[in-house]
Design a protein around this motif. Structure first.
Motif, PDB file in Angstrom:
ATOM      1  N   THR A  11       0.861  -1.171   0.000  1.00 50.74           N
ATOM      2  CA  THR A  11       0.000   0.000   0.000  1.00 50.74           C
ATOM      3  C   THR A  11       0.897   1.220   0.000  1.00 50.74           C
ATOM      4  OG1 THR A  11      -0.122  -0.006   2.412  1.00 50.74           O
ATOM      5  CG2 THR A  11      -1.879  -1.132   1.224  1.00 50.74           C
ATOM      6  N   GLY A  12       0.822   2.014  -1.019  1.00 56.05           N
ATOM      7  CA  GLY A  12       1.635   3.225  -1.097  1.00 56.05           C
ATOM      8  C   GLY A  12       3.111   2.897  -1.244  1.00 56.05           C
ATOM      9  N   ASN A  13       3.935   3.480  -0.389  1.00 57.84           N
ATOM     10  CA  ASN A  13       5.378   3.280  -0.437  1.00 57.84           C
ATOM     11  C   ASN A  13       5.855   2.263   0.586  1.00 57.84           C
ATOM     12  OD1 ASN A  13       5.787   5.110  -2.506  1.00 57.84           O
ATOM     13  ND2 ASN A  13       5.931   6.834  -1.103  1.00 57.84           N
ATOM     14  N   ALA A  14       4.983   1.408   1.072  1.00 55.51           N
ATOM     15  CA  ALA A  14       5.360   0.461   2.121  1.00 55.51           C
ATOM     16  C   ALA A  14       6.425  -0.513   1.631  1.00 55.51           C
ATOM     17  CB  ALA A  14       4.136  -0.304   2.598  1.00 55.51           C
ATOM     18  N   GLY A  15       6.410  -0.878   0.375  1.00 50.54           N
ATOM     19  CA  GLY A  15       7.388  -1.821  -0.156  1.00 50.54           C
ATOM     20  C   GLY A  15       8.779  -1.246  -0.287  1.00 50.54           C
ATOM     21  N   ARG A  16       8.889   0.052  -0.321  1.00 42.68           N
ATOM     22  CA  ARG A  16      10.201   0.680  -0.478  1.00 42.68           C
ATOM     23  C   ARG A  16      10.941   0.821   0.843  1.00 42.68           C
ATOM     24  NH1 ARG A  16       9.723   4.980  -5.284  1.00 42.68           N
ATOM     25  NH2 ARG A  16       8.169   3.861  -6.486  1.00 42.68           N
ATOM     26  N   ASN A  17      10.287   0.520   1.950  1.00 43.64           N
ATOM     27  CA  ASN A  17      10.904   0.647   3.259  1.00 43.64           C
ATOM     28  C   ASN A  17      11.625  -0.625   3.677  1.00 43.64           C
ATOM     29  OD1 ASN A  17       9.842   3.211   3.466  1.00 43.64           O
ATOM     30  ND2 ASN A  17       8.002   2.516   4.487  1.00 43.64           N
ATOM     31  N   HIS A  18      11.497  -1.705   2.911  1.00 43.80           N
ATOM     32  CA  HIS A  18      12.092  -2.986   3.252  1.00 43.80           C
ATOM     33  C   HIS A  18      12.949  -3.496   2.095  1.00 43.80           C
ATOM     34  CE1 HIS A  18       8.764  -2.715   6.079  1.00 43.80           C
ATOM     35  NE2 HIS A  18       9.423  -3.566   6.838  1.00 43.80           N
ATOM     36  N   VAL A  40      14.128  -7.300   5.680  1.00 45.48           N
ATOM     37  CA  VAL A  40      14.415  -6.423   6.816  1.00 45.48           C
ATOM     38  C   VAL A  40      14.139  -4.968   6.417  1.00 45.48           C
ATOM     39  CG1 VAL A  40      16.155  -7.958   7.795  1.00 45.48           C
ATOM     40  CG2 VAL A  40      16.838  -6.244   6.173  1.00 45.48           C
ATOM     41  N   PRO A  41      13.845  -4.121   7.396  1.00 43.78           N
ATOM     42  CA  PRO A  41      13.709  -2.686   7.101  1.00 43.78           C
ATOM     43  C   PRO A  41      15.049  -2.116   6.627  1.00 43.78           C
ATOM     44  CG  PRO A  41      12.766  -3.203   9.237  1.00 43.78           C
ATOM     45  CD  PRO A  41      13.472  -4.432   8.764  1.00 43.78           C
TER      46      PRO A  41
END
Length: 51
Positions: A11-18, A40-41
């Protein structure tokens, strides 16, 4: 018909944080090398490779 892959977990940019990290580790039992994979984050990537 071919199935369509749907990325419903992002959802949104959630995939770019990991990040998916893969490192090669020597098994203590057999002595063979195995691959350890983990998502991992981005802040903890260096810690993952340090251990």
């Amino acid at each position: 018909m071919a199935k369509k892959a749907v990325a419903s977990l992002q959802t949104g940019n959630a995939g770019r944080n990991h990040s998916k990290c893969i490192k090669m580790v020597k098994s203590p039992k057999t002595g063979a090398y195995i691959f350890q994979e983990e998502i991992v984050p981005n802040d903890n990537v260096k810690e993952f490779f340090a251990h």
